[in-house]
Scaffold this active site. Structure first.
Site: not given
Length: 109
Positions: A56-58
């Site tokens: 989820a980071y991005g």
């Protein structure tokens, strides 16, 4: 650097880990890619062996960054990642909810 053992498998990591979320998302614009690679490798040089990321980071950018930075040091580090978010693999659209189907997990992890 002090070490910790995770679970019963004997997996040993540094007592201090590095959460990588802010390198590509969440706290303003993404940081400079090459600077973050240098930071991750410097952390390993200082004894950090435990790194945390997530699809989820991005989305996806953080795992790509961490992977590129730590690939040459792979035998010295442990990477934890969180997965199961319902994010379109082609567009990165966050659709909300979760997606823990085996094929999705294989694609993102």
């Amino acid at each position: 650097m002090q070490k910790r053992t995770l679970g019963n498998s004997g997996l040993e990591v540094s007592a201090i880990g590095l959460g990588c979320m802010g390198m590509t998302s969440a706290y303003g614009p993404p940081a400079n890619w090459q600077d973050m690679i240098a930071l991750l490798r410097a952390a390993v040089d200082r004894g950090v062996t435990f790194f945390d990321t997530a699809e989820a980071y991005g989305p996806f950018a953080n795992e790509e960054l961490v992977g590129e930075a730590l690939a040459p040091l792979r035998d010295r580090v442990v990477i934890a990642t969180k997965f199961g978010f319902d994010i379109d693999l082609q567009t990165g659209e966050r659709r909300g909810g979760v997606n823990s189907r085996p094929e999705h997990i294989k694609a993102v992890a």
